[in-house]
Design an enzyme around this catalytic site. Structure first.
Site, PDB file in Angstrom:
ATOM      1  N   TYR A 163      57.504  55.148 -52.732  1.00  0.00           N
ATOM      2  CA  TYR A 163      58.550  55.879 -51.989  1.00  0.00           C
ATOM      3  C   TYR A 163      58.598  55.501 -50.516  1.00  0.00           C
ATOM      4  CZ  TYR A 163      58.191  58.489 -56.328  1.00  0.00           C
ATOM      5  OH  TYR A 163      58.132  58.819 -57.651  1.00  0.00           O
ATOM      6  N   TYR A 221      59.368  64.996 -45.588  1.00  0.00           N
ATOM      7  CA  TYR A 221      58.465  66.016 -46.148  1.00  0.00           C
ATOM      8  C   TYR A 221      57.246  66.297 -45.278  1.00  0.00           C
ATOM      9  CZ  TYR A 221      60.321  63.439 -50.326  1.00  0.00           C
ATOM     10  OH  TYR A 221      61.070  62.758 -51.249  1.00  0.00           O
ATOM     11  N   GLU A 256      55.066  59.320 -67.193  1.00  0.00           N
ATOM     12  CA  GLU A 256      55.858  58.504 -66.265  1.00  0.00           C
ATOM     13  C   GLU A 256      55.257  58.446 -64.867  1.00  0.00           C
ATOM     14  OE1 GLU A 256      60.221  59.414 -68.185  1.00  0.00           O
ATOM     15  OE2 GLU A 256      59.410  60.829 -66.737  1.00  0.00           O
ATOM     16  N   PRO A 257      54.068  57.861 -64.726  1.00  0.00           N
ATOM     17  CA  PRO A 257      53.487  57.778 -63.395  1.00  0.00           C
ATOM     18  C   PRO A 257      54.259  56.796 -62.505  1.00  0.00           C
ATOM     19  CG  PRO A 257      52.194  56.488 -64.955  1.00  0.00           C
ATOM     20  CD  PRO A 257      53.233  57.204 -65.756  1.00  0.00           C
ATOM     21  N   GLY A 258      54.549  57.216 -61.311  1.00  0.00           N
ATOM     22  CA  GLY A 258      55.181  56.322 -60.334  1.00  0.00           C
ATOM     23  C   GLY A 258      54.231  56.155 -59.167  1.00  0.00           C
ATOM     24  N   ARG A 259      54.129  57.231 -58.374  1.00  0.00           N
ATOM     25  CA  ARG A 259      53.258  57.244 -57.201  1.00  0.00           C
ATOM     26  C   ARG A 259      51.843  56.763 -57.513  1.00  0.00           C
ATOM     27  NH1 ARG A 259      54.186  60.642 -53.044  1.00  0.00           N
ATOM     28  NH2 ARG A 259      55.442  61.996 -54.374  1.00  0.00           N
ATOM     29  N   CYS A 313      66.684  56.167 -33.291  1.00  0.00           N
ATOM     30  CA  CYS A 313      67.215  57.141 -32.347  1.00  0.00           C
ATOM     31  C   CYS A 313      67.284  58.515 -33.002  1.00  0.00           C
ATOM     32  CB  CYS A 313      68.582  56.712 -31.856  1.00  0.00           C
ATOM     33  SG  CYS A 313      68.481  55.133 -31.048  1.00  0.00           S
ATOM     34  N   GLU A 314      66.124  59.023 -33.379  1.00  0.00           N
ATOM     35  CA  GLU A 314      65.976  60.344 -34.007  1.00  0.00           C
ATOM     36  C   GLU A 314      64.628  60.861 -33.547  1.00  0.00           C
ATOM     37  OE1 GLU A 314      67.851  61.940 -36.479  1.00  0.00           O
ATOM     38  OE2 GLU A 314      69.343  60.340 -36.447  1.00  0.00           O
ATOM     39  N   GLY A 374      53.965  62.545 -61.968  1.00  0.00           N
ATOM     40  CA  GLY A 374      53.585  63.556 -60.996  1.00  0.00           C
ATOM     41  C   GLY A 374      52.134  63.630 -60.592  1.00  0.00           C
TER      42      GLY A 374
END
Ligand SMILES: *Cc1c(COP(=O)(O)O)cnc(C)c1O
Length: 431
Positions: free
Chosen positions: A390, A334, A290-293, A361-362, A248
């Site tokens: 991500y 987000y 648990e670092p990801g980002r 197409c959004e 996080g």
């Protein structure tokens, strides 16, 4: 620039990890994701060293591989002597195929299937992080039929609100993850687990959310968890050997974000953890994070080719690109901030306001709203920074857009680590 792996060269081109991004776009085509191997390794070693120094010598970061899961990254994690966190059979399989030593893997997730549990036990995954009473029962039964004892941690919801986006906040009592202390269910679960024959409880896990800038929320979580460890010791005579504080820690997406000193944050947390352990009369556990980002985000950069400029007089300007929410859905999901530049015109004045729009197409398929840039032209190279986490991991085939190529940069070398999808490879499972 927002990260030290970015600069501008004499041609006014954006340089990333020592490579001219305009040349890279020419060489590999766009959309293109570039990764900086040196930066990934630097981050792994900042976490590993700080954790060993400030917590205990056996403490260890686990790369949260959901942030970016492909074979080569597990090879980096293996050689950096860190662990991994996996959340699916697919991630475990990818790590296995990369030769990652799975005894250093932690298997997460709130909905593990019987097949995944069996697969993980058979392949020697070191620890499960169990999320519910029913899951613990299932893991115990399957381990028993395989004649094995599975080590597990229990995921506990500490009841913390870390002031981040609601969709990435996970530590409060109403979360779909973990078992709550507040409702006493966490205590009941521990009591039950200690009686099971094919499970060995090694400790507890919590994860409070993502993109958290301060270290105080982690200290608050540690405080609750260490008190929980002390309660459990007193009530059941069981003392945890491991405490996993989850991931996080934030990264810088724009100049407005503060710089983050990860080692200093880890020291800040460690000081509190040591104090709390002494106060509560529990031995200092092995600490996992648990670092990801924060391992991969600023090691990534995405390049697109500009399509068409649409000026809606007096209202808004759009520049379209050859990618979008299929390779980076984070603004759509987000409203995530990003730093976006015209990579081939870095020395020109940023005096034109323009929204960078994806090709799907959004109407919501936007990479970033109202960016200040030189007035973009067709075939300019648009660079989006800090896309390592991500982005590719969340890529989809919406509108049947093939996933981009991923290229690793390591010193003078650059090489493909994930091939660009072709129309044919995209339909390879279709009958
Ligand atoms: C998502 C997640 C992580 C990684 O979070 P980052 O913000 O990317 O560091 C770690 N642990 C768990 C359980 C997660 O769900």
């Amino acid at each position: 620039m927002i990260c030290d792996n970015l600069s501008v060269n004499e041609n006014g081109h954006l340089v990333f990890a020592g490579k001219d991004t305009v040349e890279m776009a020419k060489k590999y085509g766009t959309p293109l994701m570039l990764l900086d191997e040196g930066k990934i390794r630097e981050k792994c070693s900042i976490y590993r060293r700080a954790m060993q120094e400030y917590f205990t010598p056996d403490s260890m970061p686990l790369f949260a591989s959901k942030a970016l899961s492909f074979k080569y990254i597990y090879k980096i994690a293996a050689s950096e002597n860190i662990g991994i966190d996996c959340v699916s059979g697919g991630e475990i399989y990818t790590a296995f195929k990369a030769g990652f030593p799975l005894e250093r893997a932690y298997f997460h997730g709130n909905s593990k299937t019987d097949e995944e549990i069996r697969f993980a036990i058979e392949h020697g995954v070191g620890h499960f992080v169990c999320d519910s009473v029913e899951e613990v029962t299932a893991v115990n039964e399957i381990a028993q039929t395989l004649g094995k004892t599975q080590r597990i941690l229990l995921r506990i919801t500490p009841g913390i609100d870390p002031h981040t986006h609601k969709k990435i906040s996970t530590g409060s009592v109403d979360s779909k993850f973990g078992v709550a202390i507040e409702t006493n269910q966490a205590y009941e679960l521990v009591e039950g687990v200690l009686k099971l024959g094919s499970i060995e409880l090694t400790g507890f896990h919590c994860h409070i959310g993502s993109q958290i800038f301060e270290y105080e929320p982690f200290c608050d979580a540690a405080k609750i968890m260490i008190k929980f460890i002390a309660d459990v010791k007193r009530m059941y005579g069981y003392e945890a050997q491991q405490l996993n504080l989850g991931g996080g820690m934030a990264v810088r997406y724009t100049e407005d974000d503060p710089e983050i000193d990860y080692a200093a944050n880890i020291k800040g947390i460690a000081d509190i953890v040591k104090e709390l352990c002494a106060e509560n009369d529990v031995k200092m556990p092995q600490i996992l994070m648990e670092p990801g980002r924060s391992i991969v985000a600023d090691a990534g950069l995405t390049l697109y080719t500009a399509g068409y400029l649409k000026e809606i007089t007096g209202v808004k300007n759009y520049i379209s690109i050859d990618g979008g929410m299929t390779d980076n859905p984070r603004f759509t999901l987000y409203q995530s901030p990003y730093t976006v530049v015209v990579a081939n015109r870095m020395n020109e004045a940023c005096d034109y306001k323009c929204t960078v729009a994806g090709r799907c197409c959004e109407s919501g398929d936007i990479i970033q709203e109202d960016v200040m840039m030189p007035k973009p032209r067709r075939h300019d190279i648009i660079a989006v920074m800090t896309t390592g986490a991500y982005n590719y991991a969340m890529a989809s085939h919406y509108n049947k857009v093939p996933k981009p190529e991923v290229v690793m940069i390591n010193g003078d070398d650059d090489f493909t680590v994930i091939r660009r999808e072709t129309y044919e490879s995209m339909i390879s499972n279709e009958i």
